[in-house]
Design an enzyme around this catalytic site. Structure first.
Site, PDB file in Angstrom:
ATOM      1  N   HIS A 119      22.011  21.009  83.157  1.00 27.00           N
ATOM      2  CA  HIS A 119      23.142  20.083  83.257  1.00 27.00           C
ATOM      3  C   HIS A 119      22.923  19.020  84.338  1.00 27.00           C
ATOM      4  CE1 HIS A 119      24.664  21.870  87.037  1.00 27.00           C
ATOM      5  NE2 HIS A 119      24.233  23.010  86.532  1.00 27.00           N
ATOM      6  N   ASP A 120      23.341  17.810  84.048  1.00 31.49           N
ATOM      7  CA  ASP A 120      23.374  16.689  84.997  1.00 31.49           C
ATOM      8  C   ASP A 120      21.996  16.205  85.422  1.00 31.49           C
ATOM      9  OD1 ASP A 120      26.392  16.348  85.686  1.00 31.49           O
ATOM     10  OD2 ASP A 120      26.044  18.505  85.872  1.00 31.49           O
ATOM     11  N   GLY A 137      19.632  22.165  87.554  1.00 34.38           N
ATOM     12  CA  GLY A 137      20.718  21.199  87.509  1.00 34.38           C
ATOM     13  C   GLY A 137      20.525  20.048  88.479  1.00 34.38           C
TER      14      GLY A 137
END
Length: 288
Positions: A119-120, A137
């Site tokens: 994520h991200d 992340g």
């Protein structure tokens, strides 16, 4: 448009022209597949994912999965993938943690089998992630970087432009632009092959060599090193170093140097007058 009869394509997905979707693929509502995309068998493109033109998604890949986090909020962000990418079999790319966030992949990247992008993350253009690379992340991988097989990058780390990270390296600090690392994530010099392939000219390479000396060979304190880079390389390709170091928060990988007790073996010198090879010279061990 060619959609296999066993594929599940939600009516709320936006599928543009010339898209191919293989058997048993799943396209959830809210997905965008731009012109010319190809989705392999059993691939899953989940809600919140936008795939750019002419991107190939391999068999079994999962794009847009939820963040792997114990405290993930109920509303998550999106995945945005650019054009002309090749995303091979069983790659996983997860949505951003929060509703206003985006996990990004640029254009013309190659993500090989089993790569994971958490994520991200933000992956630039023309990036190569070799088989089983793991990005934690919030990792940033800049343009034209290349990560070798099974390299793992800790969350919040950055890999600079045109850096080459060796296979199986464990990266827990930022990797500066244009460098080559060992399997132990230590800098072993400039990424000369990558620089040549990217068309970086000789003058710019010489600037990078000079900046490398400032960073790793002059023994400067960090603030002095940063000031020297800003003063000596205010423009051009080497200016990327001061920008990169100035934004660091996790520290930076160090250069691998020979242990102080290792003997240095010199190659035989040629006697110019007699045309004979001199005897090998073995200097005394360097003091610790």
């Amino acid at each position: 448009m060619a959609i296999h009869p066993t594929a599940l394509v939600d009516p709320a997905a936006e599928v543009c022209s010339n898209v191919e979707i293989g058997p048993f693929a799943v396209i959830e509502p809210g997905v965008l597949l731009a012109d010319g995309c190809r989705v392999g068998a059993r691939a899953t493109i989940k809600t919140g994912s936008a795939i750019g033109a002419n991107t190939v998604i391999g068999e079994g890949a999962v794009i847009g999965g939820l963040p792997q986090h114990l405290n993930a909020p109920p509303e998550n962000g999106r995945v945005s993938i650019g054009a002309d990418n090749v995303i091979r079999e069983h790659v996983t790319i997860h949505r951003a943690m929060h509703a206003d966030g985006v996990t990004r992949i640029g254009d013309s990247c190659l993500l090989m089998v089993g790569t994971h992008v958490a994520h991200d993350c933000s992956v630039g253009h023309h990036v190569i992630l070799t088989n089983n690379v793991l990005l934690g992340g919030h990792v940033v991988v800049q343009d034209r970087a290349c990560l070798g097989g099974a390299a793992a990058v800790h969350q919040n780390c950055r890999v600079g432009r045109l850096a080459m990270v060796a296979a199986t390296a464990k990266v827990v600090k930022d990797v500066p632009p244009y460098v080559l690392t060992s399997e132990t994530a230590e800098v072993v010099g400039l990424n000369k092959v990558g620089l040549r392939r990217a068309g970086i000219d000789r003058t710019e390479v010489e600037q990078l060599k000079a900046a490398y000396q400032v960073i790793y060979r002059q023994g400067l304190a960090f603030k002095d090193m940063l000031a020297a880079l800003q003063n000596e390389f205010p423009a051009g390709i080497a200016a990327d170093y001061s920008l990169f170091f100035g934004e660091g928060k996790r520290g930076f990988v160090q250069e691998r140097r020979s242990p102080p007790t290792v003997a240095i073996k010199l190659h035989p010198a040629v006697n110019a007058e007699e045309g004979e090879a001199a005897k090998p010279h073995f200097p005394r061990r360097l003091a610790g």
